[in-house]
Design an enzyme around this catalytic site. Structure first.
Site, PDB file in Angstrom:
ATOM      1  N   SER A  19     -14.516  14.605  -9.013  1.00 30.96           N
ATOM      2  CA  SER A  19     -14.613  13.732  -8.368  1.00 30.96           C
ATOM      3  C   SER A  19     -15.825  12.981  -9.094  1.00 30.96           C
ATOM      4  CB  SER A  19     -15.008  14.026  -6.855  1.00 30.96           C
ATOM      5  OG  SER A  19     -15.488  12.480  -6.196  1.00 30.96           O
ATOM      6  N   SER A  21     -17.273  10.383  -7.272  1.00 33.10           N
ATOM      7  CA  SER A  21     -17.919   9.649  -6.324  1.00 33.10           C
ATOM      8  C   SER A  21     -19.322   9.851  -6.314  1.00 33.10           C
ATOM      9  CB  SER A  21     -17.217   9.926  -5.079  1.00 33.10           C
ATOM     10  OG  SER A  21     -15.767   9.262  -4.955  1.00 33.10           O
ATOM     11  N   LYS A  81      -6.169  13.570   2.565  1.00 35.92           N
ATOM     12  CA  LYS A  81      -6.203  12.379   2.905  1.00 35.92           C
ATOM     13  C   LYS A  81      -5.286  11.954   4.146  1.00 35.92           C
ATOM     14  CE  LYS A  81      -7.533   9.402  -1.057  1.00 35.92           C
ATOM     15  NZ  LYS A  81      -7.160   8.280  -1.786  1.00 35.92           N
TER      16      LYS A  81
END
Ligand code: NAP
Length: 300
Positions: A19, A21, A81
């Protein structure tokens, strides 16, 4: 600096090591806390954004633990998700239509979820003064990202939305899910063999397949001969951000079309999430630049 008062944000996934992020969110937090170029101090915020590898079977206990630890919000990546949705006390309309949550925030009753991929997908398209109500969107692929793209095209008000995929069964299920949703969207579905006869009608052509990223770099989801039928005024949008450009975007540029890569979507979905948690404007340029740096892209 991490202090006794530092509040937690993060991303959960399994795996989560890939990731990007944490890089962009922590760069933004640091920038908010640094002085402006004119030397003016800004209000300080005391947050850190961490990666959390959470196994699918541990999701429920993990988010209870997050509540107990007063985590302020988190992003989600594969495989959480969809699985998170029944565990939330509220889910935004956009997340319900996409069928996935990528951003979770605290509410009075527990956790709320939304999907900032749609806003992220739309952000670069807002720069074009198109009359979207006359435009035809052609979307390649019918997976998770295609759902955010369809929701985005529906928000733009596109005249027609066509989705191309490999499996007729998956395509039919995809189409049905949009007809069955709270706000039905008319999506027409097609198998790949039909793309050749469709491409000349595309005003917006979006690749949501992984074709073009590792290990399929140097490959485009659409043959050269088919791409030659594309209108030079079309927008060609690849959700992939590495390599940059992809073969698909190279074909588009050769054709004289407008080429958009997936980096801005990644930046803008992150910026929308951080803004939601902090309830203040966030430095989007810093987030973009931190990603360009970590991806080894030239200064943007
Ligand atoms: P996904 O749910 O696995 O969906 C992938 C879709 O691509 C499926 O419809 C799949 O078809 C199709 N596909 C896979 N390989 C193919 C091939 N060789 N030829 C034709 N179609 C193929 O994945 P996703 O989450 O939607 O992600 C898709 C891409 O979008 C990835 O490259 C991801 O990095 C990118 N993405 C970017 C952002 C961003 O912020 N820029 C955000 C999300 C995703 P089948 O269903 O038939 O297998």
């Amino acid at each position: 600096m991490i202090t006794g008062k530092t509040k937690l944000l993060g991303v959960i996934g399994y795996p989560v090591e890939h990731s990007l992020s944490p890089v962009m969110h922590n760069a933004a937090i640091e920038a908010i806390n640094s002085e402006n170029s004119d030397g003016k101090p800004q209000p300080k915020i005391d947050y850190v954004y961490l990666p959390f590898p959470i196994k699918p079977e541990d999701l429920k206990v993990a988010i209870s633990g997050f509540a107990a630890m007063d985590v302020r919000g988190f992003n989600l990546t594969i495989p959480h998700k969809q699985a998170i949705m029944p565990l939330l006390s509220e889910v935004s309309a956009v997340a319900r239509s996409v069928g996935a949550v990528n951003t979770v925030f605290r509410t009075e009753n527990g956790w709320g979820g939304t999907n900032t991929d749609v806003v992220g997908f739309l952000a670069p398209l807002r720069n074009y003064n198109f009359n979207w109500r006359e435009k035809v969107a052609v979307i390649l692929g019918n997976g998770g990202a295609a759902r955010a793209v369809v929701a985005g095209c529906a928000q733009l008000g596109c005249a027609e939305i066509h989705v191309f995929g490999r499996s007729e069964d998956k395509l039919n299920a995809f189409q049905k899910s949009w007809l069955d949703s709270d706000k039905p969207v008319s999506v027409r579905v097609h198998t790949w063999s039909e793309i050749s006869s469709f491409i000349s009608r595309a005003d917006l052509l979006v690749n949501t397949t992984p074709v073009g990223m590792s290990p399929l770099v140097d490959v485009s989801p659409v043959d050269d001969a088919v791409m030659e039928k594309l209108s030079p005024g079309a927008i060609v949008y690849d959700l992939i951000y590495v390599p940059n450009p992809t073969e698909f975007l190279r074909q588009a540029a050769t054709r004289g079309a407008i080429a958009l890569d997936g980096l801005e979507m990644l930046v803008q979905q992150g910026a929308a999430a951080l803004q939601l948690w902090l309830q203040q404007p966030v430095p989007v340029d810093v987030m973009r630049q931190s990603l360009r740096q970590v991806l080894g892209l030239e200064e943007g």
